[in-house]
Design a protein around this motif. Structure first.
Motif, mmCIF file in Angstrom:
data_model
loop_
_atom_site.group_PDB
_atom_site.id
_atom_site.type_symbol
_atom_site.label_atom_id
_atom_site.label_comp_id
_atom_site.label_asym_id
_atom_site.label_seq_id
_atom_site.Cartn_x
_atom_site.Cartn_y
_atom_site.Cartn_z
ATOM 1 N N LEU A 1 -6.190 10.681 -0.733
ATOM 2 C CA LEU A 1 -7.380 10.338 -1.534
ATOM 3 C C LEU A 1 -7.717 8.848 -1.409
ATOM 4 C CD1 LEU A 1 -6.806 12.344 -4.845
ATOM 5 C CD2 LEU A 1 -8.689 12.640 -3.230
ATOM 6 N N HIS A 2 -6.682 8.039 -1.180
ATOM 7 C CA HIS A 2 -6.919 6.596 -1.010
ATOM 8 C C HIS A 2 -7.211 6.243 0.446
ATOM 9 C CE1 HIS A 2 -5.927 4.749 -4.950
ATOM 10 N NE2 HIS A 2 -5.263 5.867 -5.135
ATOM 11 N N GLY A 3 -7.283 7.249 1.304
ATOM 12 C CA GLY A 3 -7.595 6.993 2.715
ATOM 13 C C GLY A 3 -6.381 6.590 3.544
ATOM 14 N N PHE A 4 -5.176 6.823 3.018
ATOM 15 C CA PHE A 4 -3.976 6.480 3.800
ATOM 16 C C PHE A 4 -3.350 7.733 4.408
ATOM 17 C CE2 PHE A 4 -3.894 3.003 0.542
ATOM 18 C CZ PHE A 4 -4.161 1.967 1.427
ATOM 19 N N THR B 1 2.646 7.586 7.387
ATOM 20 C CA THR B 1 3.046 6.177 7.448
ATOM 21 C C THR B 1 3.223 5.568 6.060
ATOM 22 O OG1 THR B 1 0.689 5.628 7.564
ATOM 23 C CG2 THR B 1 1.910 5.691 9.651
ATOM 24 N N HIS B 2 2.541 6.147 5.061
ATOM 25 C CA HIS B 2 2.512 5.479 3.755
ATOM 26 C C HIS B 2 3.415 6.082 2.687
ATOM 27 C CE1 HIS B 2 -0.448 2.947 5.469
ATOM 28 N NE2 HIS B 2 -0.544 2.258 4.342
ATOM 29 N N LEU B 3 3.983 7.242 2.963
ATOM 30 C CA LEU B 3 4.976 7.772 2.022
ATOM 31 C C LEU B 3 6.356 7.554 2.642
ATOM 32 C CD1 LEU B 3 5.702 9.199 -0.594
ATOM 33 C CD2 LEU B 3 5.482 11.377 0.593
ATOM 34 N N THR C 1 0.810 -1.221 0.000
ATOM 35 C CA THR C 1 0.000 0.000 0.000
ATOM 36 C C THR C 1 0.843 1.270 0.000
ATOM 37 O OG1 THR C 1 -0.057 -0.165 2.397
ATOM 38 C CG2 THR C 1 -1.963 -1.052 1.214
ATOM 39 N N LYS C 2 2.163 1.131 0.155
ATOM 40 C CA LYS C 2 2.982 2.341 0.363
ATOM 41 C C LYS C 2 3.624 2.842 -0.924
ATOM 42 C CE LYS C 2 3.749 1.223 5.157
ATOM 43 N NZ LYS C 2 4.685 0.968 6.264
ATOM 44 N N ILE C 3 3.967 4.115 -0.903
ATOM 45 C CA ILE C 3 4.688 4.712 -2.033
ATOM 46 C C ILE C 3 6.098 5.061 -1.562
ATOM 47 C CG2 ILE C 3 4.782 6.644 -3.671
ATOM 48 C CD1 ILE C 3 1.762 6.783 -3.639
ATOM 49 N N LEU C 4 7.075 4.739 -2.399
ATOM 50 C CA LEU C 4 8.472 5.009 -2.055
ATOM 51 C C LEU C 4 8.989 6.209 -2.850
ATOM 52 C CD1 LEU C 4 10.942 3.831 -0.482
ATOM 53 C CD2 LEU C 4 11.547 2.637 -2.582
ATOM 54 N N ALA C 5 9.568 7.161 -2.126
ATOM 55 C CA ALA C 5 10.199 8.324 -2.773
ATOM 56 C C ALA C 5 11.498 8.594 -2.006
ATOM 57 C CB ALA C 5 9.257 9.507 -2.751
ATOM 58 N N ASP C 6 11.984 9.818 -2.008
ATOM 59 C CA ASP C 6 13.241 10.093 -1.299
ATOM 60 C C ASP C 6 13.170 11.471 -0.669
ATOM 61 O OD1 ASP C 6 13.714 10.999 -4.312
ATOM 62 O OD2 ASP C 6 14.923 12.238 -3.006
#
Ligand SMILES: Cc1ncc(COP(=O)(O)O)c(C=O)c1O
Ligand SMILES: Nc1ccccc1C(=O)C[C@H](N)C(=O)O
Length: 428
Positions: free
Chosen positions: A145-148, A152-154, A123-128
């Motif tokens: 928008l996805h309710g996250f 915690t999710h980025l 469910t997570k997005i990876l960036a830097d």
């Protein structure tokens, strides 16, 4: 080109200019007399060809009104596709995989809305942590928008030194909780090039999709998005590509994803021959064109016609060759002339890890930039301590690079920067 072998003299700069196979392009740009523009990595200069194509489109509007869509010199209805064809070689893609549309941030929203599909544990997005803020804002809002919770999710991979990212650290963060990865091709501050092929291979080996922000690389370095199997990418055309302030951006979608429904749909994503049926059922284009939303901003596309033609003619390999040599020359001059003044070159030195600009760090950077402007050099400043200098292959000369370093040396030796406050202006 002769082999480069650094010498600090102005004669050597002139010799490099004489050997420069791209030198004649300088005459095609509007260059302000008595000013040295080193900021083409932020906003490229206007070329005469870009001006001409813009005027041609205006003339079509004047003459043809609505018929400009199909009958102009550059029919507006197909302009995003025409420009995609011209620019696809810059990213190593086929014409159908590119579309010239939207803006960087809007295209990122579109691509995340289309390709971020959280499922189960993924469910997570990876960036830097060094990425451009607009990308982070977009990713945070997409997660919401996805309710996250973006907290915690980025996942933002840390830099070890505040300048560079290590591919190993990015790979180590590609866990089974990651659904999507968004990374820059070239970092906007340090100018580091990430190893896109390696990162794509590693992401795919773990079942993760990966997209790149190409703002600081497209038009400066070659890419092979299709060969590397990158899932998608997005970039602006106003920096190295000289499309003008706020000119329309671009996106790339790997052909294996053709048919994916656009997350943010609109009628300009239709199959061209179906669009004016005006049905309420969208029949998307079977190319990257499907990711367009509304009516193209024709007047902000128009300069790109002339500009992209120049890139096609000059060739990105030759552009990269000159860019590498002029950034090397700039770094050699900095090492030679500015040793005593507390500068640090923050970009990687290796050719395959450095993009089109030199990232010069100094604790007085803000006011050194103000002094540079006063003495006829246009740099750009990125807080808290970076002076970005970009010798642009199509319009900067080696002699200009030489002069920039002389001016900088004088500013430091005479402490001329002390007359300014060490704070940024509103726009940098
Ligand atoms: C790396 C990067 N990403 C995103 C943006 C934002 O682009 P835009 O304002 O065109 O959406 C910029 C520059 O503004 C940028 O340099
Ligand atoms: N869009 C802009 C509008 C105004 C001033 C600068 C920009 C930039 O693009 C800055 C660039 N993205 C940067 O790498 O800092």
């Amino acid at each position: 080109m002769q082999t480069y072998s650094f010498q600090p003299t102005v004669e050597y700069a002139r010799q490099l200019d004489q050997e420069d196979v791209l030198a004649h392009y300088r005459n095609e740009f509007y260059i302000k007399p008595d000013s040295i523009y080193m900021d083409g990595n932020s906003l490229g200069l206007l070329s005469k060809r870009a001006e001409k194509s813009l005027l041609e489109v205006l003339a079509d509007w004047k003459e043809l009104g609505i018929d400009g869509w199909m009958e102009g010199k550059h029919p507006w209805f197909f302009l995003p596709e025409t420009l995609a064809k011209l620019s696809a070689p810059l990213v190593g893609a086929s014409a159908e995989e590119v579309i010239v549309t939207g803006s960087t941030t809007v295209n990122l929203h579109q691509l995340v809305a289309s390709f971020y599909k959280p499922e189960g544990k993924r469910t997570k997005i990876l960036a830097d942590e060094l990425t451009f803020p607009s990308d982070i804002y977009a990713l945070q809002s997409q997660l919401r928008l996805h309710g996250f919770n973006p907290e915690t999710h980025l996942i933002r991979v840390k830099s070890r030194d505040g300048r560079l990212l290590e591919e190993e650290d990015l790979i180590a963060a590609m866990t089974e909780e990651i659904a999507l990865i968004i990374l820059p091709t070239v970092l906007y501050r340090s100018g580091q090039i990430l190893d896109m092929k390696r990162l794509t291979d590693e992401a795919h080996a773990r079942g993760i999709l990966i997209g790149f922000d190409g703002c600081h690389s497209v038009g400066a370095i070659p890419h092979a998005f299709s060969e590397w199997d990158v899932d998608f990418a997005f970039w602006c055309n106003y920096k190295h590509l000289n499309g003008g302030p706020g000119s329309v951006g671009s996106l790339y979608v790997n052909r294996k994803h053709f048919g994916t429904l656009p997350g943010l749909a609109g009628w300009f994503g239709s199959k061209k021959d179906k669009q004016f049926d005006m049905e309420h059922l969208l029949i998307p284009a079977d190319t990257a064109g499907a990711f367009q939303i509304g009516t193209p901003h024709i007047l902000s596309l128009a300069p790109l016609i002339g500009s992209f033609e120049m890139f096609q003619e000059a060739g990105i390999e030759r552009i990269r060759e000159k860019s590498l040599q002029s950034t090397q020359y700039l770094m050699d001059l900095i090492d030679f002339e500015l040793e005593d003044y507390g500068f640090i070159i923050g970009n990687p030195r290796e050719e395959k890890r450095r993009g089109g600009h030199v990232s010069l760090e100094h604790k007085e950077a803000a006011r050194i930039c103000k002094a540079l402007k006063e003495y006829g050099v246009v740099p750009d400043y990125r807080a808290p301590n970076i002076i970005r200098l970009a010798p642009i292959a199509l319009y900067n000369t080696y002699e200009e690079v030489w002069k920039v370093v002389q001016i900088l040396k004088n500013i430091m030796a005479e402490k001329l920067y002390e007359q300014y406050s060490n704070e940024r202006n509103v726009v940098a």
